[in-house]
Design an enzyme around this catalytic site. Structure first.
Site, PDB file in Angstrom:
ATOM      1  N   LYS A  92      -8.410  -2.450   4.395  1.00  0.00           N
ATOM      2  CA  LYS A  92      -9.427  -3.506   4.766  1.00  0.00           C
ATOM      3  C   LYS A  92      -8.988  -4.872   4.509  1.00  0.00           C
ATOM      4  O   LYS A  92      -9.117  -5.625   5.335  1.00  0.00           O
ATOM      5  CB  LYS A  92     -10.770  -3.364   3.886  1.00  0.00           C
ATOM      6  N   THR A  93      -8.268  -5.028   3.238  1.00  0.00           N
ATOM      7  CA  THR A  93      -7.537  -6.445   3.235  1.00  0.00           C
ATOM      8  C   THR A  93      -6.593  -6.495   4.161  1.00  0.00           C
ATOM      9  O   THR A  93      -6.250  -7.944   4.967  1.00  0.00           O
ATOM     10  CB  THR A  93      -6.952  -6.505   1.812  1.00  0.00           C
ATOM     11  N   ASP A 137     -13.804 -10.214  -1.082  1.00  0.00           N
ATOM     12  CA  ASP A 137     -13.687  -8.581  -1.389  1.00  0.00           C
ATOM     13  C   ASP A 137     -14.744  -8.149  -2.147  1.00  0.00           C
ATOM     14  O   ASP A 137     -15.524  -9.122  -2.755  1.00  0.00           O
ATOM     15  CB  ASP A 137     -12.297  -8.545  -2.214  1.00  0.00           C
ATOM     16  N   THR A 186     -16.408  -1.107  -0.773  1.00  0.00           N
ATOM     17  CA  THR A 186     -16.288   0.239  -0.839  1.00  0.00           C
ATOM     18  C   THR A 186     -17.739   0.920  -0.945  1.00  0.00           C
ATOM     19  O   THR A 186     -18.082   2.102  -0.738  1.00  0.00           O
ATOM     20  CB  THR A 186     -15.509   0.715  -2.099  1.00  0.00           C
ATOM     21  N   ARG A 245      -2.550   3.579   0.672  1.00  0.00           N
ATOM     22  CA  ARG A 245      -1.947   2.965  -0.610  1.00  0.00           C
ATOM     23  C   ARG A 245      -1.478   4.010  -1.306  1.00  0.00           C
ATOM     24  O   ARG A 245      -0.375   3.842  -2.110  1.00  0.00           O
ATOM     25  CB  ARG A 245      -3.178   2.146  -1.495  1.00  0.00           C
TER      26      ARG A 245
HETATM   27  N1  LIG Z   1      -3.316   1.129   8.902  1.00  0.00           N
HETATM   28  C1  LIG Z   1      -2.223   0.864   7.930  1.00  0.00           C
HETATM   29  N2  LIG Z   1      -0.893   0.920   8.236  1.00  0.00           N
HETATM   30  C2  LIG Z   1       0.053   1.072   7.212  1.00  0.00           C
HETATM   31  N3  LIG Z   1      -0.143   0.339   5.989  1.00  0.00           N
HETATM   32  C3  LIG Z   1      -1.280   0.513   5.582  1.00  0.00           C
HETATM   33  C4  LIG Z   1      -2.425   0.353   6.564  1.00  0.00           C
HETATM   34  N4  LIG Z   1      -3.449   0.398   5.641  1.00  0.00           N
HETATM   35  C5  LIG Z   1      -2.965   0.108   4.510  1.00  0.00           C
HETATM   36  N5  LIG Z   1      -2.053   0.388   4.310  1.00  0.00           N
HETATM   37  C6  LIG Z   1      -0.819  -0.028   3.222  1.00  0.00           C
HETATM   38  O1  LIG Z   1      -1.821   0.320   2.051  1.00  0.00           O
HETATM   39  C7  LIG Z   1      -1.966  -0.754   1.112  1.00  0.00           C
HETATM   40  C8  LIG Z   1      -3.277  -1.110   0.726  1.00  0.00           C
HETATM   41  O2  LIG Z   1      -4.289  -1.274   1.984  1.00  0.00           O
HETATM   42  P1  LIG Z   1      -5.248  -2.394   1.596  1.00  0.00           P
HETATM   43  O3  LIG Z   1      -5.104  -3.470   0.297  1.00  0.00           O
HETATM   44  O4  LIG Z   1      -5.419  -3.212   2.692  1.00  0.00           O
HETATM   45  O5  LIG Z   1      -6.469  -1.516   1.199  1.00  0.00           O
HETATM   46  P2  LIG Z   1      -8.126  -2.209   0.932  1.00  0.00           P
HETATM   47  O6  LIG Z   1      -8.816  -1.321   1.866  1.00  0.00           O
HETATM   48  O7  LIG Z   1      -8.105  -3.436   1.032  1.00  0.00           O
HETATM   49  O8  LIG Z   1      -8.538  -1.493  -0.414  1.00  0.00           O
HETATM   50  P3  LIG Z   1      -9.199  -1.997  -1.767  1.00  0.00           P
HETATM   51  O9  LIG Z   1     -10.743  -1.314  -1.145  1.00  0.00           O
HETATM   52  O10 LIG Z   1      -8.754  -1.387  -2.739  1.00  0.00           O
HETATM   53  O11 LIG Z   1      -9.376  -3.472  -1.746  1.00  0.00           O
HETATM   54  C9  LIG Z   1      -1.323  -1.842   2.047  1.00  0.00           C
HETATM   55  O12 LIG Z   1      -0.516  -2.780   1.323  1.00  0.00           O
HETATM   56  C10 LIG Z   1      -0.330  -1.255   3.080  1.00  0.00           C
HETATM   57  O13 LIG Z   1       0.764  -1.065   2.449  1.00  0.00           O
HETATM   58 MG   LIG Z   2      -8.487  -4.974  -0.476  1.00  0.00          MG
END
Ligand SMILES: Nc1ncnc2c1ncn2[C@@H]1O[C@H](COP(=O)(O)OP(=O)(O)OP(=O)(O)O)[C@@H](O)[C@H]1O
Ligand SMILES: [Mg+2]
Length: 376
Positions: A92-93, A137, A186, A245
């Site tokens: 998401k981030t 977030d 989430t 992740r």
């Molecule tokens: N579509 C993708 N392709 C490649 N790597 C990804 C992808 N999505 C996530 N990642 C990897 O996973 C890591 C975590 O992703 P991210 O921080 O965007 O998740 P999030 O959904 O924001 O999690 P949270 O809910 O904990 O904030 C990123 O640093 C990246 O390395």
């Molecule tokens: Mg995030």
């Protein structure tokens, strides 16, 4: 694109919902877990995909966003407000940072618990320039007062501030530039409906399939200079519970193992041996996942049981169970959420080495009678 972060210190790692490494949590000190997370968060930044091309999977999401970006750009407007939801670590981030880059605008990062007082959100809003993205977030945790300031800001690009107190209080409106709010959560169900309704696009992030995760593992192995073959990457991907992740985290653990116990190359047998050592089983379940299922089976005869009882029996908190552990267990069909509570499925029984109870056999017998009569 500039990234401006205004998270409170320590919020970056989102400790409440991050998964710990797959060792028994009680065996490790809190400080060790925290320092490990801080270290991994640094790496996380370096592995973030930087463009839509690098961002694996999520085909539907990328198609929708591609259209939104092209349309907004061709009209010279800002993007509509966006809400991304889904379990932790699905991107998401990352996708929000990519959007800022695609739109060539600044992104201001914050997290809902940091917006306690009206001045916190007001301070951010007045700093925005036309087209900027404000990323919040954990948006389901916004304090009510902050949420109410956001309503006119999102809808009419107006900041209403109350000046003075009691009878002398009056409201002044400050115009805001057109900006885009991106919320990430989430728990989309925990958002109030007035807030949810103000987002133009609401998108769910999905778990990744093994092929997509293997692609991410190989790309990141190249970035980190780790020799790996395809079967080795696939083994890590299979055990990463559909989550990039976690794939990144496992890749680093397996690299350590390969360097100490082997010649540094990650192959399938090396990945299997390493992940077994770290107690990540072939379906990607770790110690806590297995304990949750085992508790359900051993203490509650497979359920149904309320999440609160499950939390009390395992020592996890309900929110972590709901947001972090359950989504994947449900995705692979090991856990069922019913109106009367959580149940372990026959597949979960078998995975943990128990014989499924007879009631399941009766259910499947009835199912097969139904389907034999075309009533399924
Ligand atoms: N579509 C993708 N392709 C490649 N790597 C990804 C992808 N999505 C996530 N990642 C990897 O996973 C890591 C975590 O992703 P991210 O921080 O965007 O998740 P999030 O959904 O924001 O999690 P949270 O809910 O904990 O904030 C990123 O640093 C990246 O390395
Ligand atoms: Mg995030």
């Amino acid at each position: 694109m500039a990234i401006i972060s205004s998270r409170p210190s320590g919020a970056e790692g989102e400790p409440a919902k991050s998964r710990t490494a797959p060792a028994e949590p009680a065996q490790r000190s809190r400080a060790a877990v925290q320092s490990e997370r801080a270290h991994e968060d640094q790496h996380e930044e370096s592995l973030r995909p930087k463009s839509l091309g690098d961002y694996a999977g999520q085909k539907d999401l990328k198609a929708v966003l591609g259209i939104a970006v092209a349309a907004a750009k061709s009209r010279g407007e800002s993007l509509d407000h966006l809400l991304f939801y889904g379990p932790p670590g699905l991107g998401k981030t990352s996708i929000s940072l990519i959007l800022a880059r695609e739109m060539n605008v600044q992104i201001h990062l914050t997290t809902a618990p940091a917006l306690e007082r009206p001045r916190d959100i007001a301070g951010l809003l007045v700093k925005l320039q036309r087209g900027d993205i404000l990323f919040i977030d954990e948006i389901h945790r916004l304090p009510r007062i902050t949420e109410e300031i956001l309503y006119p800001a999102m809808e009419d690009y107006r900041l209403d501030i109350t000046i003075g107190k009691g009878q002398n209080a009056r409201i002044t409106s400050v115009p805001l530039p057109r900006f885009t709010l991106i919320g990430a959560t989430t728990r989309v169900g925990a958002l109030s409906s007035p807030l949810r309704d103000r987002f133009g696009l609401i998108q769910r992030l999905r778990f990744y399939d093994v092929e997509e995760l293997a692609g991410i593992v190989i790309r990141n192995a190249v970035l980190l200079n780790i020799p790996i073959d395809e079967p080795g990457a696939a083994e890590i991907a299979r055990r990463a519970r559909g989550t990039p992740r976690i794939a990144n985290r496992l890749l680093k653990r397996v690299r350590d193992y390969a360097q100490v116990e082997g010649d540094g190359r990650i192959t399938e047998p090396v990945a299997c041996a390493a992940l077994e050592l770290f107690e990540v089983d072939p379906r990607g379940l770790d110690w806590t996942d297995r304990r949750l299922l085992a508790t359900l089976i051993e203490h509650y005869n497979g359920g149904p049981v309320g999440v609160e009882s499950l939390a009390a029996a395992t020592g996890e908190d309900t929110q972590t169970i709901e947001e972090v552990y359950e989504p994947y267990l449900m995705q692979i069909g090991y856990l069922l959420r019913t109106a009367r509570g959580r149940m372990a499925s026959p597949a979960a029984y078998r995975h943990l080495g128990y014989a499924p109870p007879q009631r399941f056999e009766q259910v499947s017998l009835l199912d097969s009678i139904d389907s034999a009569h075309g009533r399924n």
